[in-house]
Design an enzyme around this catalytic site. Structure first.
Site, short mmCIF file in Angstrom:
data_model
loop_
_atom_site.label_atom_id
_atom_site.label_comp_id
_atom_site.label_asym_id
_atom_site.label_seq_id
_atom_site.Cartn_x
_atom_site.Cartn_y
_atom_site.Cartn_z
N GLY A 58 -10.64 -14.90 25.17
CA GLY A 58 -12.03 -15.31 25.86
C GLY A 58 -13.09 -14.32 25.77
N LYS A 70 -23.41 -15.31 34.73
CA LYS A 70 -24.16 -15.86 34.98
C LYS A 70 -24.55 -16.99 36.04
CE LYS A 70 -25.80 -13.56 31.40
NZ LYS A 70 -25.24 -12.79 31.51
N GLY A 201 -31.15 -1.82 30.16
CA GLY A 201 -31.11 -2.71 29.61
C GLY A 201 -30.96 -3.81 30.43
N GLU A 222 -34.27 4.20 33.89
CA GLU A 222 -33.75 4.27 32.96
C GLU A 222 -34.27 4.73 31.85
OE1 GLU A 222 -33.82 3.32 29.05
OE2 GLU A 222 -32.44 1.94 30.69
N GLY A 290 -25.29 0.65 28.27
CA GLY A 290 -24.37 0.62 27.49
C GLY A 290 -22.96 0.38 26.69
N ARG A 291 -22.44 -0.10 25.91
CA ARG A 291 -21.28 -0.54 25.58
C ARG A 291 -20.66 0.51 24.20
NH1 ARG A 291 -19.02 -4.39 28.57
NH2 ARG A 291 -16.97 -5.01 27.17
N ASP A 333 -18.10 -7.04 18.53
CA ASP A 333 -19.29 -5.51 18.88
C ASP A 333 -18.70 -4.31 17.99
OD1 ASP A 333 -20.15 -7.37 21.09
OD2 ASP A 333 -18.91 -5.90 22.94
N ALA A 343 -22.77 -12.72 22.37
CA ALA A 343 -21.78 -13.53 22.39
C ALA A 343 -22.10 -14.82 20.76
CB ALA A 343 -21.07 -13.90 23.34
N HIS A 473 -46.79 -32.82 28.73
CA HIS A 473 -46.93 -32.32 29.70
C HIS A 473 -46.76 -32.68 30.60
CE1 HIS A 473 -50.65 -31.15 32.15
NE2 HIS A 473 -50.56 -32.60 32.51
#
Length: 495
Positions: A58, A70, A201, A222, A290-291, A333, A343, A473
């Site tokens: 995973g 999430k 980011g 940032e 970042g990674r 990655d 992902a 609508h």
């Protein structure tokens, strides 16, 4: 279609136990989304697959990233909903407290059930999971060191899917309490009263949004001149406006120059765009800059491979994601841009590589048609080219934007946001009769709205193609339909 020379198998590498290496069709190193996605598809195509994973199948997405974050952002959305009910709708409700252990337990249950599901899929597919640390010993041979390991020879090929880890700054060592990364932020003790997020980011913005919903004072720092610097400028502008409206401080064009860690938090010195230095204090510093790819100990040199200057393992053939060494492929990655490090992109890469190894035709990944989503409040979702990217390519474009509050459902939600469409202006007078190049959304639930635009961009649809279809609508997606109607010269509420 050129095929991998499947019969080219190196001389076996005998493990320490003296037993001969086990022969299989495909060896996948790394059990994250790209790795297990490759393994499942390859097994479904009748190939024997060994999946080597030293931790939990995973990967980061399931255990430390996408899924748990999430889950927590959903909890944050519920908290925000209670505040909106009280302040906007007259529903006299309050949040008495956030039970952090209960929140963590629910998140853990969601992750555990997903993990069990992935393991079940692999078992039913007949994928052998070799538990341990994998190391290349040749162009077709791998040794997995650990209780569930062994030595293996791959008849058809090897897939590298070892993922990434958070990028760190020199001298700034995470301790899991005062200084955390995106991998351990959700596992730090309790909810801090204040957070300094370093990095604007998608990851930094999401964590800033979560902590603000939970009552923390939040500042984002940032280095670029805007948040989400890879997205369309209008997306950045509307997102920043929404975050500031929620009370999040945003410092763009700013650099961290020094950090001190007193016992009760963090003191960070930041250089502003004007060259001034300000000191920001917070209970916690979250580093989201970042990674970086994980290749240490992988034994690339034994297979004749090396990384580029950024640490990626670049493919020699993007249509097959195959390296310069035939039969060794890369997903996830470890891939440099234009791969997106997402992902869902990794799943697509895994499908491509598995089908390539099985010797069947497979369409290369169209990275321009892969959606990009930031699950903050407000959310952002985009697919295709930004306006600046299209113009930089010399394309004459026709652009139309529409606020979500221009439709009734947008007024109901009351969170602002936009729909922005970038189309090629192929007609006389600059009409948008060319293909749709990009769609960019900001607002509530736009992560669930982007799928339509993904198909529009991927299928090279023109605004008139979209305009002939009726949107329900009242819905938020009605704003997407209205934007295309106007571009097609059939505007109703927008002129």
């Amino acid at each position: 279609m050129n095929s991998t020379p499947f019969t080219a198998v190196e001389a076996p590498v005998t493990p320490a136990s003296g037993t001969a290496p086990e022969e299989t069709d495909v060896i996948v190193i790394g059990g994250g989304t790209g790795g297990y996605g490759t393994a499942l598809r390859a097994a479904a195509l009748g190939l024997r697959v060994v999946l080597a994973e030293r931790d939990l199948v995973g990967g980061t997405c399931l255990h430390r990233g996408c899924v748990p974050s999430k889950a927590m952002l959903h909890a944050a959305e519920l908290v925000d909903g209670i505040a909106e009910a009280r302040e906007r709708w007259g529903v006299k409700a309050t949040v008495d407290a956030v039970d952090w252990p209960a929140l963590v337990a629910t998140r853990g249950d969601i992750v555990a059930r997903n993990h069990k599901g992935v393991e079940g899929h692999l078992a039913r597919a007949g994928v052998r999971v070799a538990r341990g640390t994998a190391r290349l010993t040749g162009t077709r041979t791998v040794v997995v060191e650990g209780e569930g390991g062994g030595a293996f020879t791959a008849r058809r090929g090897i897939v590298l899917a070892t993922g990434s880890r958070p990028r760190l700054l020199p001298g700034l060592v995470p301790d899991g309490r005062r200084v955390v990364t995106s991998d351990d932020a959700l596992f730090a003790p309790g909810l801090p009263e204040s957070v300094l997020v370093l990095g604007g980011g998608a990851i930094g913005v999401e964590y800033a949004s979560f902590h603000r919903s939970m009552g923390a004072e939040v500042t984002i720092v940032e280095a670029a001149d805007r948040l989400l610097p890879l997205e369309d400028e209008d997306v950045s502008r509307h997102l920043t406006r929404g975050l500031k409206k929620r009370g999040i401080q945003v410092r763009t064009g700013s650099l961290l120059t020094d950090t001190k860690l007193p016992t009760n938090g963090v003191r960070a010195t930041v250089r502003t765009p004007k060259g001034d230095e300000v000191v920001l204090t917070a209970e916690r510093l979250l580093v989201a800059v970042g990674r970086t790819p994980v290749t240490d100990g992988l034994g690339l040199e034994a297979a004749g491979l090396s990384t580029d200057e950024r640490g990626f393992v670049p493919p020699a053939d993007w249509s097959r994601l195959e390296t310069a060494v035939p039969g060794i492929h890369v997903v996830g990655d470890l891939l440099p841009p234009p791969s997106l490090g997402l992902a869902h992109a990794s799943f697509a890469e895994g499908l491509l590589v598995a089908e390539t190894l099985a010797g069947i035709p497979s369409r290369p990944v169209d990275y321009a048609a892969v959606p990009r989503v930031t699950y903050s409040s407000p959310q952002t979702a985009s697919v295709g080219l930004t306006e600046a990217e299209a113009r930089a390519r010399g394309i004459e474009v026709k652009v139309n934007s529409m606020p979500l509050t221009a439709v009734a459902k947008g007024m109901v939600h009351g969170q602002g946001g936009i729909v922005k469409v970038v189309a090629a202006a192929d007609g006389a007078g600059g009409e948008a009769t060319g293909a749709v190049l990009g769609v960019h959304l900001v607002g509530p639930h736009v992560s669930e709205m982007i799928a339509e635009s993904q198909l529009i961009v991927a299928w090279d649809a023109e605004p008139s193609d979209v305009a002939q279809h009726v949107h329900a609508h009242p819905t938020l997606s009605e704003a997407v339909g209205e934007t295309f109607l106007t571009l097609a010269g059939r505007g109703l509420h927008q002129h």
